[in-house]
Write an enzyme that holds these catalytic residues in place. Structure first.
Site, mmCIF file in Angstrom:
data_model
loop_
_atom_site.group_PDB
_atom_site.id
_atom_site.type_symbol
_atom_site.label_atom_id
_atom_site.label_comp_id
_atom_site.label_asym_id
_atom_site.label_seq_id
_atom_site.Cartn_x
_atom_site.Cartn_y
_atom_site.Cartn_z
ATOM 1 C CD GLN A 166 55.493 -33.295 -10.361
ATOM 2 O OE1 GLN A 166 55.805 -33.172 -9.032
ATOM 3 N NE2 GLN A 166 56.124 -34.259 -10.979
ATOM 4 C CG ASP A 312 62.097 -34.018 -15.611
ATOM 5 O OD1 ASP A 312 62.663 -33.660 -14.555
ATOM 6 O OD2 ASP A 312 61.032 -34.405 -15.862
#
Ligand code: S3P
Length: 426
Positions: A166, A312
């Site tokens: 990100q 994740d």
């Protein structure tokens, strides 16, 4: 949601489109000239937040049942929104979009839900400020809401202290509006979907080791994007197939980009029987079908360079570790604390409630697996990956597991429980 111990899971399943790739396709399609058509787009709440933000900035986006069509207006075609942009629960939307907004010719405000307002935004404020952006945390706490005043940006080289796609993507996107070549180096390579897709749309992104750089003012052109199935969603059924005795599951069309496939390596190290079939490449991203068979798992150590490639998946890896023989150590993963929830605290707390021998550490957890696990009341903390991980733990635990706020799975996998029931033959 109440879930009981399960009989074998069998059959074939296609998981929804990749979340990271779906977000990027909407963003880059909006900034491209011409039409972009996206198939197998993830209709999860996070990606719908990205669509709604770009619609608020004047982009026409048609969400049809089988495809998304975007009429992009070029790099400088966004309009200033009338209201604050709302990213909902989506960290990818706020962090990537901040890079784009910093280079516009308008000012705006961006916020999201209670979880987003607690997540660190300094990690994008710092590099963007180096690039001469005017971006501020309105409450001066380093979190959203953010105020961003668009302006011409300065090219920089940014040495990122965190391995975060990100952050990297935010800097590269801002680099499109900068006055020279912008580059970013991260400590460990994170997922490279932005680099691949920006080039697919016509930008010039070069990657050397852990450094990516972008030339300014690219001419992005609308494209057809086919989104592969999300390995982060497939992860729950991979674990279910491995843990529930007698199971055999074929998961079709899963994205297996090497910057995302750490879970498969960890499964192999734990003794899992998973076969990759039909290996292919779609829209520049590698895919495969995964045939998963019940396996007797053993503990392993998960740390170092592999962490960004499975960040994740650590909650579901912790669940697998609880049922695996021996000890599993998860380390170098302090990023878990700043996800949709503090996943070190929430995972260890919930696993303990199920009777698992687990201890939290500063940068991960240690799980002594293979002991009896029983159903319990699980608080998802409104974190989709926690809810799904415990829905899978429940399949192998004695008794009933009750998951609070179980419908938060809509963030990344709206039909998760339906797909699980299909594999149970219900
Ligand atoms: C994402 C990057 C990862 C990941 C998140 C999606 C992305 O976050 O955890 O779910 O699409 O770039 P970080 O970049 O913060 O590690």
């Amino acid at each position: 949601m109440n879930i009981e111990k399960s009989t074998p899971l069998r059959g074939e399943i296609s998981v929804p489109g990749d979340k990271s790739i779906s977000h990027r396709a909407v963003m880059f399609g909006s900034l491209a000239k011409g039409t972009t058509e996206i198939t197998n787009f993830l209709q999860g709440a996070d990606c719908l937040s990205t669509i709604s933000c770009f619609r608020q900035m004047g982009i026409e986006i048609d969400n049809q049942p089988d495809r998304i069509v975007i009429w992009g207006k070029g790099l400088h075609g966004l309009n200033g929104p009338n209201d604050t942009l709302d990213v909902g629960n989506s960290g990818t939307t706020i962090r990537l979009m901040s890079g784009i907004l910093a280079g516009q010719s308008f000012d705006c405000r961006v916020t999201g839900d209670a979880s987003i307002q607690k997540r660190p935004m300094k990690r994008v404020i710092t590099p963007l400020s180096m690039m001469n952006a005017a971006i501020d945390s309105i409450n001066h706490n380093g979190c959203a809401p953010l105020k961003i005043q668009g302006r011409k940006l300065k090219a920089v080289h940014y040495n990122s202290p965190v391995a975060s796609a990100q952050v990297k993507s935010c800097v590269l996107l801002a680099g499109m509006y900068a006055d020279g070549v912008t580059s970013v180096t991260e400590p460990i390579l994170s997922r490279n979907h932005s680099e691949l897709m920006l080039n697919y749309f016509g930008a010039s992104v070069a990657s050397h080791g852990t450094t990516a750089s972008i030339l300014p003012d690219p001419l992005l052109e609308g494209r057809k994007v086919i989104v592969p199935g999300d390995i982060s969603s497939a992860a729950y059924f991979i674990a279910a197939g491995l843990l529930v005795p007698g199971s055999e599951i074929l998961i079709k069309n899963v994205g297996v980009n090497p910057t995302r496939d750490g879970l498969l390596k960890v499964c192999a190290a734990m003794g899992a029987d998973i076969t990759r079939l039909n290996e292919n490449t779609v829209s520049g991203e590698p895919t495969a079908d995964l045939l998963v068979r019940y396996s007797s798992l053993h503990g392993t150590t998960v740390g170092g360079e592999i962490i960004p490639t499975l960040i994740d998946e650590l909650p579901i890896i912790a669940v697998m570790a609880a049922f695996a023989d021996g000890t599993t150590v998860i380390k170098d993963a302090s990023e878990l604390k700043v996800k949709e929830s503090n996943r070190i605290a929430v995972m260890t707390g919930n696993l303990s409630r199920m009777g698992v021998d687990v201890e939290a550490t500063e940068d991960g957890m240690i799980i002594h697996g293979g002991k009896p696990v029983h159903g319990a009341e699980i608080d998802s903390h409104l974190d989709h990956r926690i809810a799904m991980s415990f829905a899978i733990a429940a399949l192998s635990a004695e008794g009933t597991t009750k998951i609070k706020d179980a419908d938060c799975v809509r963030i990344s996998y709206p039909n998760f429980y339906e797909d699980l029931n299909q594999l149970k033959g219900l």
